[in-house]
Design an enzyme around this catalytic site. Structure first.
Site, short mmCIF file in Angstrom:
data_model
loop_
_atom_site.label_atom_id
_atom_site.label_comp_id
_atom_site.label_asym_id
_atom_site.label_seq_id
_atom_site.Cartn_x
_atom_site.Cartn_y
_atom_site.Cartn_z
N LYS A 1 0.80 -1.24 0.00
CA LYS A 1 0.00 0.00 0.00
C LYS A 1 0.83 1.28 0.00
CE LYS A 1 -3.34 -1.07 -0.71
NZ LYS A 1 -3.63 -1.77 -2.00
N HIS B 1 7.65 -7.10 -2.14
CA HIS B 1 7.37 -6.62 -0.79
C HIS B 1 8.30 -7.30 0.23
CE1 HIS B 1 3.81 -4.59 -2.13
NE2 HIS B 1 3.09 -5.66 -2.32
N SER C 1 -4.87 2.64 4.22
CA SER C 1 -5.03 2.05 2.90
C SER C 1 -5.09 0.52 3.01
CB SER C 1 -3.85 2.48 2.01
OG SER C 1 -3.94 1.90 0.74
P1 A3P Z 1 -5.06 4.57 -1.08
O1 A3P Z 1 -5.71 3.30 -0.64
O2 A3P Z 1 -4.65 5.43 0.08
O3 A3P Z 1 -5.85 5.34 -2.08
P2 A3P Z 1 -0.02 -0.42 -3.59
O4 A3P Z 1 -0.01 -0.47 -5.07
O5 A3P Z 1 1.34 -0.49 -2.98
O6 A3P Z 1 -0.95 -1.44 -3.04
O7 A3P Z 1 -0.56 1.03 -3.18
C1 A3P Z 1 -1.91 1.38 -3.37
C2 A3P Z 1 -2.09 2.81 -2.90
O8 A3P Z 1 -1.41 3.70 -3.81
C3 A3P Z 1 -3.56 3.23 -2.86
O9 A3P Z 1 -3.67 4.19 -1.80
C4 A3P Z 1 -3.70 3.88 -4.24
O10 A3P Z 1 -4.80 4.73 -4.38
C5 A3P Z 1 -2.37 4.64 -4.32
N1 A3P Z 1 -2.04 5.01 -5.70
C6 A3P Z 1 -1.85 4.21 -6.75
N2 A3P Z 1 -1.63 4.93 -7.87
C7 A3P Z 1 -1.68 6.23 -7.50
C8 A3P Z 1 -1.54 7.47 -8.21
N3 A3P Z 1 -1.35 7.53 -9.52
N4 A3P Z 1 -1.64 8.63 -7.49
C9 A3P Z 1 -1.86 8.61 -6.16
N5 A3P Z 1 -2.00 7.46 -5.45
C10 A3P Z 1 -1.92 6.29 -6.11
#
Ligand code: A3P
Length: 303
Positions: free
Chosen positions: A55, A110, A140
């Protein structure tokens, strides 16, 4: 996190956390044997590893790096999920894929430092570590647990808060993850970036990445990379928002991968007591690691 995301639909295996050398893997998605082999993967100078605690923006980096490789041409990435373009190395079938993949092999992971390919310590390949302020990571991850079928659904936020603080989740303890990587940064070709910097100035971070990876993009190509990596455009892009991941992994009725994409959402969830406790633990655990985070959208403007 999107392990096993290219799996086709079928009967769901029994997903549960299984520890390997003190680190939780997810059965049915990770294999302890494969993860134990990662250390022995032969590393080439052109290999690139993006490392994140879940996340922290993994899918964002998958989007950016795959677009950099095609010089911003989004049509070249449109028929593949982000997790197929830049796969995880800890998946069940990752070793075979990794060995036979053409250069440059770009991967996400990860895993904590102790599992990583030994070649990285001889300054072969490159590592990009993406960190995000852990209060927003926690929130998140809470939402992700509610709609990811491979993770236990939390009873409520308070219960999940405790689990996260205990490190009783996939990824284990956030503090140990970031410390394990950052305390060894000098051994590797290492770039540290934060989610908050990307929110603040995506262009600046993409430029740092292209320079670290020694990729030459014109200003127009950079614009394309950035344009197709914004939250709004990724959310509307079926390959970049994991909408097509089978329901055995993600219950799309209960959430979206690109959820809020902001800084400071934790303020809508943490109680004052939880926040004080978190700050205390943070100060204690991070005292030997000089990392600072942006915790609020307002701080982003002034920093
Ligand atoms: P949120 O749940 O706070 O919105 P991962 O890919 O490591 O699982 O991370 C997911 C998180 O990164 C989510 O956070 C997602 O919305 C955010 N995220 C992914 N792409 C993004 C972007 N282009 N701009 C901002 N946040 C982004």
């Amino acid at each position: 996190m999107a392990e096993g995301f290219s799996q086709s639909s079928g009967e769901a295996p029994e997903y549960k956390l299984v520890p390997l050398r003190g680190f939780n893997l997810i059965s049915g998605i990770h294999s302890p044997e494969v993860v134990d082999q990662v250390q022995n993967f032969e590393i080439q100078d052109s290999d690139v590893f993006v490392i994140t605690y879940p996340k922290s923006g993994t899918i964002w980096l998958q989007q950016i790096l795959s677009l950099i490789e095609v010089k911003g041409d989004v049509t070249a990435t449109n028929n593949q999920l982000n997790s197929e373009r830049v796969p995880w190395i800890e998946l069940l079938d990752s070793r075979k894929q990794f060995v036979s993949a053409p250069s440059p092999r770009i991967r996400v992971s990860h895993l904590p430092y102790k599992f990583m390919p030994l070649g990285l310590k001889q300054k072969k390949g490159k590592v990009i570590y993406v960190a995000r302020n852990p209060k927003d990571v926690l929130v998140s991850y809470f939402h992700f647990h509610k709609y990811a079928n491979m993770l236990e659904t939390p009873k409520d936020f308070d219960t999940f808060f405790e689990k996260f603080m205990e490190g009783n989740v996939f990824g284990n303890c956030w503090f140990e993850h970031v410390k394990s990587w950052c305390s060894h940064k000098d051994e590797m070709n290492f770039l540290y970036i934060t989610y908050e910097e990307m929110i603040k100035d995506l262009r600046a971070v993409v430029e740092r990445i292209t320079s670290f990876l020694e990729r030459n993009l014109t200003s127009q190509q950079l614009n394309e990379v950035i344009e197709h990596s914004t939250f709004k455009n990724m959310k509307n892009n079926p390959q970049a928002n994991y909408q097509q991941i089978p329901v055995i992994l993600l219950n799309h009725q209960l959430g979206t991968f690109l959820r809020k994409g902001t800084v400071g959402d934790w303020k809508n969830y943490f109680t004052v007591a939880q926040n004080e406790r978190f700050d205390k633990v943070y100060q204690q655990k991070m005292k030997e690691v000089p990392l600072s985070f942006i915790w609020d959208m307002n701080d982003l403007v002034t920093s």
